[in-house]
Design a protein around this motif. Structure first.
Motif, short mmCIF file in Angstrom:
data_model
loop_
_atom_site.label_atom_id
_atom_site.label_comp_id
_atom_site.label_asym_id
_atom_site.label_seq_id
_atom_site.Cartn_x
_atom_site.Cartn_y
_atom_site.Cartn_z
N UNK A 5 0.83 -1.21 0.00
CA UNK A 5 0.00 0.00 0.00
C UNK A 5 0.86 1.25 0.00
N UNK A 6 2.02 1.19 0.68
CA UNK A 6 2.92 2.34 0.75
C UNK A 6 3.85 2.43 -0.46
N UNK A 7 3.71 1.49 -1.38
CA UNK A 7 4.55 1.51 -2.57
C UNK A 7 5.92 0.92 -2.37
N UNK A 8 6.13 0.21 -1.25
CA UNK A 8 7.42 -0.43 -1.00
C UNK A 8 7.39 -1.87 -1.48
N UNK A 9 8.51 -2.32 -2.05
CA UNK A 9 8.65 -3.72 -2.41
C UNK A 9 9.19 -4.43 -1.18
N UNK A 10 8.35 -5.23 -0.53
CA UNK A 10 8.74 -5.90 0.70
C UNK A 10 9.00 -7.36 0.48
N UNK A 11 8.40 -8.21 1.30
CA UNK A 11 8.62 -9.65 1.20
C UNK A 11 7.96 -10.27 -0.02
N UNK A 12 8.34 -11.51 -0.30
CA UNK A 12 7.82 -12.27 -1.42
C UNK A 12 6.87 -13.35 -0.92
N UNK A 24 5.74 -14.16 -6.04
CA UNK A 24 5.45 -12.79 -6.42
C UNK A 24 5.76 -11.82 -5.29
N UNK A 25 6.13 -10.60 -5.68
CA UNK A 25 6.29 -9.52 -4.71
C UNK A 25 4.94 -8.87 -4.39
N UNK A 26 3.92 -9.24 -5.14
CA UNK A 26 2.57 -8.93 -4.72
C UNK A 26 2.14 -9.98 -3.70
N UNK A 27 1.07 -9.69 -2.98
CA UNK A 27 0.58 -10.64 -1.99
C UNK A 27 -0.39 -11.60 -2.66
N UNK A 28 0.04 -12.85 -2.81
CA UNK A 28 -0.80 -13.88 -3.45
C UNK A 28 -0.85 -15.09 -2.53
N UNK A 29 -1.98 -15.81 -2.52
CA UNK A 29 -3.21 -15.53 -3.26
C UNK A 29 -3.98 -14.36 -2.65
N UNK A 59 10.75 -17.50 2.23
CA UNK A 59 11.98 -17.24 2.99
C UNK A 59 13.15 -17.26 2.02
N UNK A 60 13.96 -16.21 2.03
CA UNK A 60 15.00 -16.05 1.02
C UNK A 60 16.20 -16.96 1.18
N UNK A 61 15.99 -18.24 1.16
CA UNK A 61 17.05 -19.24 1.22
C UNK A 61 16.79 -20.26 0.11
N UNK A 62 17.86 -20.75 -0.50
CA UNK A 62 17.71 -21.78 -1.54
C UNK A 62 18.72 -22.89 -1.29
N UNK A 121 10.79 -13.32 -19.03
CA UNK A 121 9.94 -12.16 -18.76
C UNK A 121 9.42 -12.10 -17.33
N UNK A 122 9.12 -13.26 -16.72
CA UNK A 122 8.59 -13.23 -15.36
C UNK A 122 9.68 -12.81 -14.36
N UNK A 123 10.88 -13.36 -14.53
CA UNK A 123 11.99 -12.95 -13.66
C UNK A 123 12.26 -11.46 -13.80
N UNK A 124 12.20 -10.98 -15.03
CA UNK A 124 12.47 -9.56 -15.26
C UNK A 124 11.40 -8.67 -14.62
N UNK A 125 10.14 -9.08 -14.74
CA UNK A 125 9.06 -8.28 -14.18
C UNK A 125 9.06 -8.28 -12.66
N UNK A 126 9.24 -9.45 -12.06
CA UNK A 126 9.15 -9.58 -10.60
C UNK A 126 10.48 -9.28 -9.91
N UNK A 127 11.59 -9.45 -10.63
CA UNK A 127 12.88 -9.32 -9.99
C UNK A 127 13.16 -10.45 -9.03
N UNK A 128 12.65 -11.66 -9.34
CA UNK A 128 12.80 -12.83 -8.47
C UNK A 128 13.58 -13.90 -9.23
#
Length: 266
Positions: free
Chosen positions: A149-156, A170-175, A193-196, A213-220
């Protein structure tokens, strides 16, 4: 199975330059850099044969060396942490059965998250990569929604199938859910959680694939595996009462410091 744990760290972040060197104050009032706190978290993980910091910047190298970390220098051409882990593994001569990427912006990652992740990958021969997911309570979900809502890219967030193969990140909140949740209430949303953890063959292939394209759009970065038809295994982990948050933006510093204070983490 031998396990290498790599902490990729770069200085030139577009959202938060010099982030690995940001100072975080613990419960006892002692300030330590983000990269040191991430390294300390990595050293608590059981079953790991070697822990290294992978960077392309001398400032991070010198900071990491000052607190005793082993450092592997990688090129400035690495586009993300996965590419940096692939380069670090190759620079060390390879030979590890599993390579773990503990991203340097998640100092609150409990050791059992990583241990569960490694066990999950060991137990699924179809998966070349695995990553943890944590079911959100209402408090975490509301924090994610507040960031957006604040326009910040937070958690995935992550959604996955019944066999725990990832359907999307997604960096959007899904579902989407229209329900409002109380802080302690269980929600249908999973925080990624950012571990692989990677098998070497999958990790070595990753840099050879073009950015989709999806990696480029989401930055994930993990979406590159999915766009190239590789299963990503989602391993559900248990917080066991621990709070978890990543340092994505400068505004996250006081939030993480408050969590460390509440949990008594030095």
């Amino acid at each position: 199975m031998s396990v290498l744990l790599v902490i990729p760290a770069r200085y030139a972040s577009s959202r938060y330059p010099a982030k690995p060197l940001a100072m975080l104050k613990g419960a006892g009032g002692v300030s330590r850099s983000l990269i040191e706190r991430s390294w300390r978290a990595a050293c608590e993980v059981r079953g790991v044969d070697r822990v290294v910091v992978a960077t392309d910047d001398d400032r991070i190298k010198n900071a990491a060396a000052s607190f005793g970390a082993e450092v592997v220098m990688t090129s400035v051409d690495c586009a993300n942490g996965t590419e940096r882990c692939a380069e670090a593994h190759a620079a060390l001569g390879g030979g590890y059965d599993i390579v773990v990427n503990l991203q340097g912006d998640a100092p609150l990652t409990p050791h059992w998250f990583v241990e569960s992740l490694v066990e999950g990958l060991k137990g699924d021969s179809d998966a070349g990569i695995a990553t943890p997911v944590l079911r959100c309570d209402g408090s975490t979900l509301n924090s994610l929604l507040a960031d957006r809502k604040a326009g910040r890219v937070g958690g995935t967030t992550a959604v996955f199938a019944t066999n725990h193969s990832a359907l999307y990140f997604s960096k959007e909140v899904v579902p989407f859910t229209s329900k409002t949740y109380d802080d302690a209430e269980t929600t249908p949303v999973f925080h990624h959680v950012g571990v692989y953890a990677y098998r070497p063959a999958a990790l070595a292939s990753y840099p050879t694939w073009p950015v989709g394209p999806l990696e480029q759009l989401e930055g994930l970065e993990q979406l590159r595996f999915m766009e190239n038809n590789h299963m990503v295994l989602c391993v559900e982990v248990d917080a066991k009462g621990r709070q978890f948050w990543e340092l994505n933006n400068p505004e996250d510093v006081p939030k993480i410091e408050a969590m460390m204070g509440e949990m008594g983490l030095e």
